[in-house]
Enzyme design. Structure first.
Site, short mmCIF file in Angstrom:
data_model
loop_
_atom_site.label_atom_id
_atom_site.label_comp_id
_atom_site.label_asym_id
_atom_site.label_seq_id
_atom_site.Cartn_x
_atom_site.Cartn_y
_atom_site.Cartn_z
N GLU A 14 -9.67 43.76 -40.47
CA GLU A 14 -8.71 45.24 -40.16
C GLU A 14 -9.27 45.98 -38.88
O GLU A 14 -10.27 46.00 -38.92
CB GLU A 14 -8.79 45.98 -41.32
CG GLU A 14 -7.55 47.11 -41.36
CD GLU A 14 -7.39 48.00 -42.54
OE1 GLU A 14 -7.49 49.39 -42.28
OE2 GLU A 14 -7.76 47.40 -43.59
N ASP A 70 -20.84 39.82 -53.99
CA ASP A 70 -19.30 39.48 -54.59
C ASP A 70 -18.36 40.79 -54.41
O ASP A 70 -18.79 41.88 -55.21
CB ASP A 70 -19.71 39.39 -55.88
CG ASP A 70 -18.10 38.78 -56.63
OD1 ASP A 70 -17.32 39.04 -55.98
OD2 ASP A 70 -18.43 38.35 -57.58
#
Length: 438
Positions: free
Chosen positions: A85, A296
């Site tokens: 982004e 994760d």
């Protein structure tokens, strides 16, 4: 797709790609070329990537950037961030530089407790189950000694095991609720191995328990699995300074800025529609560092958003106040992270990222990740309460638009010059490109 395929996983990578290209693409040759273009030229490295997951056909790249000048607990760090982004790395860097001259970030790990549960069905007298659990509790520890031995050497292991009665939620539903300390590993495999042994011990011991009738002995284990909700694995990050010290080019009236900033946070505390976007900004910073360090991010996201809802309403993860002339901005979030095991010893860029952070412990990484989230949130709120979010974001997004239209160097120079003093919107950039190309 014309036909289903049997045995796809047994095909070679080349065979998988050829089948996909033929079945789905108008130009199979172009599709194959594109997929192969993203392979690593180092065969050993590519094989490593191929084996991370199943049915690998190529690599999907996400940029790895760095945000320098983070002063955390008196020590400067350059923080690796893997994210696609626009403006996230720039915003984090800007916040880091801003606070580096105002005392920096303070970060504290409050606790590191992880959780796992054995979910089971018991049809019988609840008081007998409670007595049974109390009598066999020590066996859960002794029967997992071979699993916990190495973890205990590192100072970790099983902290406690409790029997939870959940029959008010589901008929006959009980659980073993276990807490763990896993030190520098995230601990998923360790926890799950312990839980599966707990389940075996539970069933085996029930069969020989004299006070149980036949039905009570038939304990049905539904599943044994760690929880990604870790409300007692918490890290706090904060910044603070005298209000007058907030003054800079963008902030001419620091008291007015501080008051509007606090109000913006308060809105996110009471309005879920705003809180979701507010917290998404925090996760821009959190996820980017979590991904760069081989952890994760899906587990982290799930746990943090559950934590944001712990009061019964989804609310802001960060908070701000003005007290005795001091502006303070902070957050507390749950983070179950590891710096050993998993991808940390396999992925070359993960190893590089951790080395960049001077090979932190899990607690130190928790602090860095929390600080990155707070920095990102500060940057977003500063923009929202001053110039607006779009000015900076769209200027960073300009490069994506220029790449989309394959602009050359001459065009880029003219476009950047024009939009230095004009508002960047997608339609405005497209119109300007069209005018240049007439």
């Amino acid at each position: 797709m014309n036909n289903p395929i049997a045995g796809f996983s047994k095909l070679s990578k080349e065979e998988k790609i050829n089948w996909i290209a033929k079945e789905y693409f108008s130009s199979p040759t172009d599709a194959i070329a594109l997929l192969k273009n993203y392979w690593n030229t180092d065969e050993k490295l590519q094989k490593l990537h191929d084996e991370f997951i199943e049915n690998t056909i190529t690599n999907f790249y996400i940029p790895l950037g760095v945000a320098p000048n983070f002063l955390i607990n008196g020590k400067f760090s350059t923080v690796p961030m893997a994210i696609e982004e626009s403006s996230v790395v720039a915003a984090a860097s800007k916040s880091a530089k801003f606070w580096s001259t105002r005392g920096g970030f303070k970060a504290t790990v409050i606790d590191t407790e992880k959780i796992g549960q054995v979910h089971f069905i018991y049809k019988g007298d609840e008081s007998k189950l409670a007595l049974f659990f109390a009598q066999i509790k020590n066996k859960f520890f002794s029967n997992t000694e071979s699993i916990t031995k190495n973890m205990q050497k590192r100072g970790g292991g099983i902290l406690d095991i409790k029997l939870n009665d959940k029959t008010n939620l589901l008929p006959n539903y009980f659980q073993l609720h276990a807490t763990f300390e896993t030190k520098d590993s995230m601990g998923a495999n360790f926890i799950n191995s312990c839980l599966e042994q707990f389940a075996k011990t539970l069933k085996d011991e029930a069969q020989g328990y004299a006070l149980f009738n036949t039905e009570e002995k038939d304990i049905q284990v539904v599943m044994s699995i760690l929880s990604n909700y870790v409300p007692n694995c918490i890290v706090r990050a904060e910044v603070s300074c005298p209000i007058d010290d907030l003054k800079e080019k963008q902030i001419e009236n620091p008291l007015d800025f501080a008051q509007r900033f606090v109000q913006a946070v308060q809105i996110a505390e009471v309005e879920p529609f705003r809180a979701v976007t507010h917290n998404k900004g925090i996760m821009n910073g959190v996820d980017a560092v979590v991904l760069a360090t081989g952890n994760d991010f899906r587990a982290v996201e799930a746990g943090i958003h559950a934590y944001a809802s712990k009061s019964g309403q989804y609310t802001s993860l960060s908070h701000a106040k003005i007290e005795n002339g001091i502006f303070t901005f902070w957050l507390e979030i749950p983070l179950a992270l590891g710096t050993v095991g998993g991808l940390t010893s396999l992925h070359p860029l993960v190893k590089l990222s951790l080395e960049m952070l001077e090979n932190p412990s899990a607690k130190e990484l928790m602090q860095v990740v929390a600080v990155a989230g707070l920095a990102q949130n500060f940057a977003a709120l500063r923009s929202l309460t001053t110039t607006g979010i779009q000015e900076g974001h769209m200027k960073m997004h300009l490069n994506n638009i220029l790449n989309q239209f394959d602009t050359n160097d001459t065009e880029r120079h003219a476009i950047n010059k024009h939009f230095k003093h004009n508002t960047v919107t997608h339609s405005a950039v497209v119109a300007f490109i069209a005018e240049l190309r007439k």
